[in-house]
Scaffold this motif. Structure first.
Motif, mmCIF file in Angstrom:
data_model
loop_
_atom_site.group_PDB
_atom_site.id
_atom_site.type_symbol
_atom_site.label_atom_id
_atom_site.label_comp_id
_atom_site.label_asym_id
_atom_site.label_seq_id
_atom_site.Cartn_x
_atom_site.Cartn_y
_atom_site.Cartn_z
ATOM 1 N N GLY A 8 0.829 -1.195 0.000
ATOM 2 C CA GLY A 8 0.000 0.000 0.000
ATOM 3 C C GLY A 8 0.865 1.247 0.000
ATOM 4 O O GLY A 8 1.741 1.425 -0.857
ATOM 5 N N GLN A 9 0.639 2.104 0.986
ATOM 6 C CA GLN A 9 1.407 3.352 1.107
ATOM 7 C C GLN A 9 2.750 3.157 1.801
ATOM 8 O O GLN A 9 3.525 4.103 1.916
ATOM 9 C CB GLN A 9 0.608 4.389 1.913
ATOM 10 C CG GLN A 9 -0.693 4.840 1.285
ATOM 11 C CD GLN A 9 -1.498 5.671 2.283
ATOM 12 O OE1 GLN A 9 -2.352 5.142 3.009
ATOM 13 N NE2 GLN A 9 -1.243 6.968 2.332
ATOM 14 N N LEU A 20 0.641 6.050 13.611
ATOM 15 C CA LEU A 20 0.749 6.689 12.311
ATOM 16 C C LEU A 20 -0.444 6.408 11.404
ATOM 17 O O LEU A 20 -0.879 7.291 10.641
ATOM 18 C CB LEU A 20 2.041 6.213 11.637
ATOM 19 C CG LEU A 20 2.442 6.805 10.289
ATOM 20 C CD1 LEU A 20 2.486 8.325 10.347
ATOM 21 C CD2 LEU A 20 3.796 6.246 9.868
ATOM 22 N N VAL A 21 -0.995 5.211 11.503
ATOM 23 C CA VAL A 21 -2.004 4.803 10.530
ATOM 24 C C VAL A 21 -3.238 5.712 10.555
ATOM 25 O O VAL A 21 -3.882 5.936 9.518
ATOM 26 C CB VAL A 21 -2.391 3.320 10.748
ATOM 27 C CG1 VAL A 21 -3.238 3.143 12.006
ATOM 28 C CG2 VAL A 21 -3.101 2.761 9.530
ATOM 29 N N ASP A 22 -3.569 6.256 11.717
ATOM 30 C CA ASP A 22 -4.738 7.134 11.812
ATOM 31 C C ASP A 22 -4.444 8.555 11.340
ATOM 32 O O ASP A 22 -5.366 9.378 11.245
ATOM 33 C CB ASP A 22 -5.242 7.187 13.259
ATOM 34 C CG ASP A 22 -5.817 5.848 13.713
ATOM 35 O OD1 ASP A 22 -6.358 5.124 12.852
ATOM 36 O OD2 ASP A 22 -5.700 5.524 14.906
ATOM 37 N N ARG A 23 -3.194 8.845 11.048
ATOM 38 C CA ARG A 23 -2.814 10.207 10.671
ATOM 39 C C ARG A 23 -2.355 10.312 9.215
ATOM 40 O O ARG A 23 -2.041 11.403 8.753
ATOM 41 C CB ARG A 23 -1.702 10.697 11.609
ATOM 42 C CG ARG A 23 -2.195 10.892 13.040
ATOM 43 C CD ARG A 23 -1.057 11.002 14.038
ATOM 44 N NE ARG A 23 -1.555 11.335 15.364
ATOM 45 C CZ ARG A 23 -2.039 10.439 16.213
ATOM 46 N NH1 ARG A 23 -2.094 9.149 15.867
ATOM 47 N NH2 ARG A 23 -2.491 10.804 17.407
ATOM 48 N N LEU A 24 -2.338 9.206 8.517
ATOM 49 C CA LEU A 24 -1.893 9.216 7.124
ATOM 50 C C LEU A 24 -2.976 9.783 6.214
ATOM 51 O O LEU A 24 -4.128 9.365 6.275
ATOM 52 C CB LEU A 24 -1.561 7.792 6.654
ATOM 53 C CG LEU A 24 -0.207 7.194 7.029
ATOM 54 C CD1 LEU A 24 -0.094 5.792 6.448
ATOM 55 C CD2 LEU A 24 0.941 8.062 6.549
ATOM 56 N N ALA A 25 -2.583 10.712 5.369
ATOM 57 C CA ALA A 25 -3.478 11.171 4.308
ATOM 58 C C ALA A 25 -3.346 10.218 3.122
ATOM 59 O O ALA A 25 -2.323 9.529 2.976
ATOM 60 C CB ALA A 25 -3.097 12.589 3.884
ATOM 61 N N PRO A 26 -4.357 10.132 2.269
ATOM 62 C CA PRO A 26 -4.294 9.202 1.130
ATOM 63 C C PRO A 26 -3.079 9.416 0.235
ATOM 64 O O PRO A 26 -2.595 8.468 -0.382
ATOM 65 C CB PRO A 26 -5.603 9.490 0.380
ATOM 66 C CG PRO A 26 -6.519 10.051 1.412
ATOM 67 C CD PRO A 26 -5.649 10.830 2.342
ATOM 68 N N GLU A 27 -2.595 10.660 0.166
ATOM 69 C CA GLU A 27 -1.465 10.941 -0.719
ATOM 70 C C GLU A 27 -0.112 10.804 -0.003
ATOM 71 O O GLU A 27 0.938 10.995 -0.630
ATOM 72 C CB GLU A 27 -1.593 12.354 -1.299
ATOM 73 C CG GLU A 27 -1.543 13.472 -0.273
ATOM 74 C CD GLU A 27 -2.909 13.798 0.320
ATOM 75 O OE1 GLU A 27 -3.040 14.893 0.928
ATOM 76 O OE2 GLU A 27 -3.833 12.958 0.185
ATOM 77 N N ASP A 28 -0.094 10.466 1.275
ATOM 78 C CA ASP A 28 1.152 10.287 2.017
ATOM 79 C C ASP A 28 1.782 8.932 1.714
ATOM 80 O O ASP A 28 1.146 8.017 1.183
ATOM 81 C CB ASP A 28 0.904 10.378 3.522
ATOM 82 C CG ASP A 28 0.562 11.778 3.989
ATOM 83 O OD1 ASP A 28 0.694 12.716 3.184
ATOM 84 O OD2 ASP A 28 0.131 11.929 5.144
ATOM 85 N N ARG A 29 3.052 8.788 2.111
ATOM 86 C CA ARG A 29 3.725 7.487 2.069
ATOM 87 C C ARG A 29 4.591 7.339 3.309
ATOM 88 O O ARG A 29 4.965 8.343 3.948
ATOM 89 C CB ARG A 29 4.573 7.345 0.809
ATOM 90 C CG ARG A 29 5.703 8.362 0.680
ATOM 91 C CD ARG A 29 6.416 8.244 -0.657
ATOM 92 N NE ARG A 29 7.453 9.266 -0.817
ATOM 93 C CZ ARG A 29 8.164 9.437 -1.926
ATOM 94 N NH1 ARG A 29 7.941 8.671 -2.987
ATOM 95 N NH2 ARG A 29 9.100 10.380 -1.995
#
Length: 425
Positions: free
Chosen positions: A301-302, A397-406
């Protein structure tokens, strides 16, 4: 204590971890004697043997040699270390992880030989190496591909003579055992070279000691950008040119990017050719399309997972990420051992890191999240989270990731293994 014949694989591994006073004990005298008792030194391990040493790039080079060889119809046996999730990953027979029963039988064979006469103490790695070699002899492959451990000259794998020896890179790592002097490290790595057998050098910047050792040992040098090389041809493909049969020049066109370092891919091609395989262009293409190596630029995924744990490996990661534009933030989840160059890794990743999550690893050699955070902050960057474990850092971290993040997960095999297991849970 359980008799050896009733031990499970987990029980064997627990025993081996506790049996020797030192986790790493370089030297060939003890392991050579047990290997002799086991009959491992009487005849060739396989029809052809390749050994691969170096600081970085060993795993990817081994994986690509294996994939290429199998696509050319060879039956392979591949020994690597360390593993990520299961010990069985260390030995692959014809492309498949070895089963528990084969490993247990190998451990029992080592134990019998170890006690046949004056008892000999062996480290965890030495027992594992001898057990793997025993299994390979029984399997009778066309090609055995052996990854050397942290050293070279005194590494347990070096009891075996190779038809072709590879050195990928020389950089500073494992300073407690190999020192900080690159010339000295190169000399140790070059200890795998044998008279008359090609020495494939897969890096452009080898210490002078490597060539000196090759000359003294009578090993002909076949070097990247001298005898073989590669260049990009656009649209994600590349061309390889190297030495073919009877010292002819061979060119392979429009090879797909394997997602692994192309220096190592080029090295794998030349190594297999020197081992007597006539390289077929279509087979090589299929191999590079198919090859996968967990924990090396592995995308889930990301999340990009890579076991890189020294500045040289971190610089490669930063370069690869720069080639992959990201519209969001690049988070770095970093967990490292205490004997690694954390400052060098942080500096190498600084150009691609937008935010940091530092994590604590378990064990005596572990480095704390607080220590890593202090080093990141001393470099002028902010740390978003200090977590008690890789899993805790990932959960935060998983709850703070934006869709465009990696997310880049790196710093240690232990860090990547924890996140892989967390992802699979």
């Amino acid at each position: 204590m359980l008799p050896t014949t009733s031990r499970t694989l987990d029980a064997w591994l627990a025993r081996l971890e506790a049996a020797h006073p030192m986790g790493i004990d370089l030297g060939l005298e003890r392991v050579s004697e047990v290997g002799r008792r086991m009959g491992l030194l009487r005849s060739p391990l396989a029809k052809r043997v390749i050994t691969v040493a170096g600081t970085n790039g060993k795993g990817s080079t081994v994986a690509m040699i294996e994939a290429l060889a199998r696509r050319h119809g060879l039956v392979t046996a591949t020994y690597t270390s360390p593993h990520l999730l299961r010990y069985n990953e260390r030995l692959r027979l014809d492309g498949k992880d070895v089963d528990d029963a084969t490993l247990i039988a190998g451990f029992e064979a080592v134990e019998t030989a170890r006690l046949d006469g004056e008892p000999i103490s062996l480290s965890y790695f030495e027992v594992g190496t001898l057990a793997a070699l025993w299994a390979i002899v029984g399997f009778q492959p066309d090609l055995a591909i052996l990854e050397v451990g942290l050293g070279g000259r005194l590494d347990a794998v070096n009891i075996i003579d190779a038809d072709v020896a590879v050195i990928t890179t020389i950089a500073r790592d494992h300073a407690a055992y190999l020192g900080d002097d690159l010339d000295g490290i190169g000399r140790e790595k070059a200890g795998i070279l044998r008279p008359g057998s090609p020495a494939v050098l897969g890096c452009r910047t080898m210490p002078a000691s490597v060539r000196r050792e090759a000359a003294e040992r009578g090993a002909p040098v076949v070097a990247l950008d001298e005898v073989f090389g590669w260049h990009g041809t656009g649209s994600g493909t590349w061309q390889w040119q190297g030495r073919g049969p009877a010292d002819s020049t061979l060119t392979l066109e429009h090879l797909p990017d394997p997602g692994l370092p192309l220096d190592n891919a080029a090295t794998a091609l030349q190594t297999l050719g020197l081992a007597g395989v006539v390289l077929d262009e279509a087979s090589c293409r299929h191999a590079f399309e198919e090859v996968r190596l967990p924990g090396r630029m592995q995308w889930v995924g990301q999340w990009c997972l890579d076991v890189g744990h020294n500045p040289h490996a971190a610089a490669y990661l930063a370069g690869r990420l720069k080639e992959m534009p990201c519209s969001g933030r690049t988070w770095v989840l970093l967990g490292m051992l205490g004997d690694k160059d954390a400052d060098g890794v942080i500096a190498a990743l600084a150009s691609v890191a937008d935010a940091w999550v530092t994590v604590t690893l378990e064990g005596e050699r572990a480095r704390s999240a607080e220590d890593l955070a202090g080093r990141v902050q001393a470099s002028g960057m902010d740390v978003a989270c200090q977590a008690t474990s890789p899993e805790a850092g990932a959960e935060w971290l998983v709850d703070r990731l934006a869709p465009e993040d990696r997310v880049l997960v790196c710093g240690s095999f232990f860090t990547v293994a924890a996140i892989l297991a967390w992802k699979q849970a």
